[in-house]
Design an enzyme around this catalytic site. Sequence first.
Site, mmCIF file in Angstrom:
data_model
loop_
_atom_site.group_PDB
_atom_site.id
_atom_site.type_symbol
_atom_site.label_atom_id
_atom_site.label_comp_id
_atom_site.label_asym_id
_atom_site.label_seq_id
_atom_site.Cartn_x
_atom_site.Cartn_y
_atom_site.Cartn_z
ATOM 1 C CD GLU A 116 8.256 22.301 7.449
ATOM 2 O OE1 GLU A 116 8.798 21.779 8.412
ATOM 3 O OE2 GLU A 116 7.385 21.728 6.786
ATOM 4 C CE LYS A 118 10.873 23.538 -2.182
ATOM 5 N NZ LYS A 118 11.901 22.603 -2.583
ATOM 6 C CG ASP A 120 18.524 21.516 -2.479
ATOM 7 O OD1 ASP A 120 17.677 20.941 -3.178
ATOM 8 O OD2 ASP A 120 19.475 22.160 -2.945
ATOM 9 C CE1 TYR A 228 6.555 17.301 2.415
ATOM 10 C CE2 TYR A 228 8.914 17.531 2.773
ATOM 11 C CZ TYR A 228 7.854 17.169 1.963
ATOM 12 O OH TYR A 228 8.089 16.682 0.702
ATOM 13 C CE LYS A 317 12.863 26.355 -4.888
ATOM 14 N NZ LYS A 317 12.765 26.114 -6.235
ATOM 15 C CB CYS A 411 15.330 22.843 -39.639
ATOM 16 S SG CYS A 411 15.807 21.542 -38.488
ATOM 17 C CB CYS A 414 15.508 18.240 -41.488
ATOM 18 S SG CYS A 414 14.199 19.424 -41.195
ATOM 19 C CB CYS A 429 12.089 22.456 -37.583
ATOM 20 S SG CYS A 429 12.122 21.200 -38.863
ATOM 21 C CB CYS A 435 12.806 17.362 -38.662
ATOM 22 S SG CYS A 435 14.195 17.986 -37.717
HETATM 23 N N1 5U1 Z 1 9.164 21.714 4.256
HETATM 24 C C1 5U1 Z 1 8.416 21.257 3.246
HETATM 25 N N2 5U1 Z 1 8.925 20.844 2.095
HETATM 26 N N3 5U1 Z 1 7.870 20.486 1.355
HETATM 27 C C2 5U1 Z 1 7.832 19.967 0.089
HETATM 28 N N4 5U1 Z 1 7.069 21.158 3.253
HETATM 29 C C3 5U1 Z 1 6.705 20.657 2.058
HETATM 30 N N5 5U1 Z 1 5.499 20.366 1.567
HETATM 31 C C4 5U1 Z 1 5.429 19.862 0.326
HETATM 32 C C5 5U1 Z 1 6.598 19.646 -0.443
HETATM 33 C C6 5U1 Z 1 6.517 19.122 -1.815
HETATM 34 O O1 5U1 Z 1 4.256 19.528 -0.255
HETATM 35 C C7 5U1 Z 1 3.000 19.706 0.402
HETATM 36 C C8 5U1 Z 1 2.572 21.098 0.571
HETATM 37 C C9 5U1 Z 1 2.002 19.014 -0.490
#
Ligand code: 5U1
Length: 672
Positions: A116, A118, A120, A228, A317, A411, A414, A429, A435
């Site tokens: 699926e 990811k 943001d 998810y 990614k 450094c 310091c 350092c 420091c």
């Molecule tokens: N789509 C999706 N995003 N996401 C983020 N699935 C999903 N699963 C996650 C995370 C952090 O974690 C589980 C696999 C544990």
Amino acid sequence: MGTLTPDARARWEHLCRTLEGHNYRYYVLDDPDITDGKYDLLWRELAALETAHAELCSPDSPTQRVGAKPSSGFAEVAHSHPMLSLANALDEAEMRAFDRRVSERLGHESVEYVAEPKLDGLAVSLRYEQGRLIQAATRGDGHRGEDITANIRTISSVPLRLRGDDIPATLVVRGEVYMPLAGFQTLNAAQQARGEKPFANPRNAAAGSLRQLDPKISAERPLTVCFYGVGALSAEKDIQQHSELLAQLQAWGLRVSPEYAVLQGVDACLQYFRVMAARRAGLGYDIDGVVYKLNQLQEQALLGAVSRAPRWAIAHKFPAEEALTRVSAIEIQVGRTGALTPVARLMPVTVGGVTVTNATLHNAEEISRKDVRVGDTVVVRRAGDVIPEVVRVLMEQRPADTHAFEFPSICPVCASAVTRVEGEVVARCSGGLYCPAQRVQAIRHFASRRAMDVEGLGEKRVEQLVQQGLVHKVSDLYGLSLESLVKLERMGDKSAENLLLALEQSKHTSFACFLFALGIRDVGEATARALASHFGTLERLQGADEEALQAVADVGPVVAKQIVLFFSQAHNREVVSALLAAGVVWPDEHPVDEEFPLAGKNFVITGSLSSLSRQQAKERLQALGARVSGSVSSKTDYLVCGEKAGSKHTKAEALSIPILDESAFLTFLQNI
Ligand code: 5U1
């Protein structure tokens, strides 16, 4: 206020159910069957009924999403099951390597995945008890997050009650809150029209909206959610596959990605990735890659997790975003452990919606390999949350009068000598806590949220305390007085009082946070937690030699050496004593040993058990203080072995680790 007739109550019930049904069709199924106008009429009728009959008001009513009062802060929530993060694959080769590891561990030619997009956004965890939403929390450090229930309740796509008649007693569901692009653009236009700063990107806008202390502001923000996975699900349902789980979540009214797909083998995953990359710009919301998970839940359990991420899932990614800009200066930052990091100061440039003014050059080797110079035009890249970096120099655009950067041998803060251990790339350092830069960072770390959690001790404030000679070492923080604080610039009476209060409150901590706060080299949060639960008390930990330390699952020889070194140094022991004398305390990790008879013992469970599930076996062991991990190593004390055990059995035999079959395991539990 009128008398509540049975008819009015029945009408109220009917309106609640009808509106919930329309919400479900609109937000979850994306298939509304009523116009906005008609929906509004029903909503108003319900609101009018509730105004006329206050006794009808229920927190689960569809009218009650915006009702909560502003709060003064977010309470902390402990996650009953850790919120894991995801390992990343940055290209096709890493994705294939992940698939190879999984296939080898499972002994399969081709593995079934669920893919699926990811999203943001921000990870959240919602707890439903008897079908009612009772708590929502941010991810935080994965173990403890912030209580954002009031804000989450304002998101229309979050059901306040689950649907259906097979609702679990407990469901902890995990998902991502995000802001679709259309809503983001409208919000930013409104921000600008009001003369307020626009948000840099939808993710920041979603985070800012969820962290509003006044839920009415969150309610006005165009947030949505996609679920998810689950953290906990009471055992009434027999769900075998992740895809079944997603379908079940959807049936309970929880929105899942309409894009999820079950795929066979890595090539199908890579094809899905290419399709998503091509569709990315037209989806209407930001995504930064694709997540793949093993579809069979039993296989997920077999693979288990390492540290913070499961072995059965990965985020592939999209390539990082890049932009061109000029280097205006190169500076050296000195970190908590003395590491010198060169940083390029850049002419501001927008990369993927965020303005970038600094980028890391990593270390001396990197800077000379890339030959980055002041005045150069460079490619900068940012990917997700990581610090932007300089990728390469456009040599053809280099001005005539540039000079190669000379890495300092003393450094810059310091003037102590800079040293480099053979085989290590990092230059350090040698000033230690002499420091000021290292001192500032050590104190910042000590006070940080995941350590002692002292509010109001930002970098500038700590620098001021160190520069003014008020704080030399972390324990001096607890000796600060109102008189000395109010003399500082930009420090009013109220701020000084608040800082002293925050310091006082921070004294009540946990053993793990205290250990993490000490800043022992290589002891991160996970290791601090493992040490705290293994040793239980500071005395036992301080008395442990390298061998005893290596019995802790997270601790290898290098870390063990660092811990012994830390406690062998007189100045560190003095700081620890001063902190305890100042009143730093924590509850006992193992209040009474009889309650945790398996504390410090490492178990691995393999194969299928007939009288209880592996999860139940794990929970019983954990309740007795044991640690249950996913793979057999020399640190494993017992292997619990059910039917059809595979390589773990062989490995345990090879390492002479005691193996308990199911009946021996049950007897073992009974005799504890
Ligand atoms: N789509 C999706 N995003 N996401 C983020 N699935 C999903 N699963 C996650 C995370 C952090 O974690 C589980 C696999 C544990």
